[in-house]
Write a protein that holds these residues in place. Sequence first.
Motif, PDB file in Angstrom:
ATOM      1  N   UNK A  33      -2.247  -7.722  -6.791  1.00  5.79           N
ATOM      2  CA  UNK A  33      -1.658  -6.475  -6.292  1.00  5.79           C
ATOM      3  C   UNK A  33      -2.331  -6.055  -4.988  1.00  5.79           C
ATOM      4  N   UNK A  34      -3.637  -6.349  -4.864  1.00  6.98           N
ATOM      5  CA  UNK A  34      -4.345  -6.006  -3.636  1.00  6.98           C
ATOM      6  C   UNK A  34      -3.745  -6.735  -2.432  1.00  6.98           C
ATOM      7  N   UNK A  35      -3.338  -7.994  -2.642  1.00 10.14           N
ATOM      8  CA  UNK A  35      -2.698  -8.756  -1.567  1.00 10.14           C
ATOM      9  C   UNK A  35      -1.369  -8.119  -1.171  1.00 10.14           C
ATOM     10  N   UNK A  36      -0.609  -7.648  -2.167  1.00  8.47           N
ATOM     11  CA  UNK A  36       0.673  -6.992  -1.878  1.00  8.47           C
ATOM     12  C   UNK A  36       0.452  -5.727  -1.053  1.00  8.47           C
ATOM     13  N   UNK A  37      -0.583  -4.950  -1.402  1.00  9.23           N
ATOM     14  CA  UNK A  37      -0.867  -3.734  -0.627  1.00  9.23           C
ATOM     15  C   UNK A  37      -1.127  -4.084   0.840  1.00  9.23           C
ATOM     16  N   UNK A  38      -1.892  -5.159   1.071  1.00 11.21           N
ATOM     17  CA  UNK A  38      -2.172  -5.564   2.453  1.00 11.21           C
ATOM     18  C   UNK A  38      -0.897  -6.036   3.154  1.00 11.21           C
ATOM     19  N   UNK A  39      -0.043  -6.739   2.405  1.00  9.95           N
ATOM     20  CA  UNK A  39       1.217  -7.217   2.997  1.00  9.95           C
ATOM     21  C   UNK A  39       2.130  -6.050   3.357  1.00  9.95           C
ATOM     22  N   UNK A  40       2.174  -5.037   2.510  1.00  7.57           N
ATOM     23  CA  UNK A  40       3.004  -3.860   2.806  1.00  7.57           C
ATOM     24  C   UNK A  40       2.516  -3.188   4.079  1.00  7.57           C
ATOM     25  N   UNK A  41       1.185  -3.094   4.233  1.00  7.38           N
ATOM     26  CA  UNK A  41       0.624  -2.516   5.466  1.00  7.38           C
ATOM     27  C   UNK A  41       1.042  -3.341   6.681  1.00  7.38           C
ATOM     28  N   UNK A  42       1.008  -4.676   6.544  1.00  6.27           N
ATOM     29  CA  UNK A  42       1.387  -5.547   7.655  1.00  6.27           C
ATOM     30  C   UNK A  42       2.856  -5.373   8.019  1.00  6.27           C
TER      31      UNK A  42
END
Length: 337
Positions: A33-42
């Motif tokens: 989920x942490x990776x998804x949060x970073x992807x959403x920011x990107x």
Amino acid sequence: MQKIERLLAITLLLQTRGKMTAQRLASILGVSARTIYRDIDALSLAHVPIAMDYGPGGGYYLADHYHFDATVFTREEAVSLVLGVDMAGNYSLFADDDGLHRALFKLEAALPEEYRADIQAAREHILFDTTAWEDDGTTGAFLERIRHAVLTGHRLDLLYPWTTRQAMPALRWLRVDPYGLVYKGLTSRQVRTGVWYLVAFCHASQQVETFRVGYIQDLRVRQERIQPPPNFDLQIYWKETRHHLAEQEQPLTATLRVKAAARHRLRGNYTVLREEADGSVLIRVQQESLQEAVAYVLSLGSEAVVLSPARLRAAVLTTAERIAALYREEVKDASNF
């Protein structure tokens, strides 16, 4: 999956499925989920209008005015994507579900006309015959229910050949909290194949364990809901585990002498080395692991003898002795009634 591919996948998922949580996106894409949060920011920095609703029923969604342009795919990428789905055969995680193909139809409809002509031409000239995969046993009878439990966070009871330091594997009911599913490809000269594994916290050992889905004998989905620890990362866990798992499940080549009465029960990848005058045969058989080799030999009963390797002979002997001891106890208990 590279980051740019993952960003594209997130955008397509939000466009086609609507509001989705980070946990749901993470489970589909096989990341944390942490990776998804970073992807959403990107994506937000790239001016993709992703919004967030908080609370029950919340999740990420795309603004109504935004529409992803499928022409971002090159001609070669579109053909590769479509043929890749065709090649997947029965390896879909979603049993009896054609959602993957429905999504593909939607994508094809959004592609430029000249791309669709190339895809049609590729399908007419490139064929994937997946009939050899239909009975390979990789998915297991319980894969669909396990998938659902993983995504909904339901606790499971598994009837599984559990190994302890003191004994060979024995069937035992285990209570587990499912954290994820992993599909591991296997090398085979004959067919494309692989194995599904369930990664779950085991209450018996009080640690995260890896269970081979094909070894599960029975399964119960419980009502209790579970939540994986926030610091658990499936990709990191698998990287640390797969080397140890490979050591445990090294492919094994065995040589057996099989009596004539059991020849009709031979199956799998075996080669007849020699036929004897009494009708018995000397065979060489390939098995994926020591555990599977033991089960194969025992399925032939007393009509088969292991000639090599020695570790398989020892494992068959130990298992047979445990089975005999179990039946002696059952007979003793029965005689007391």
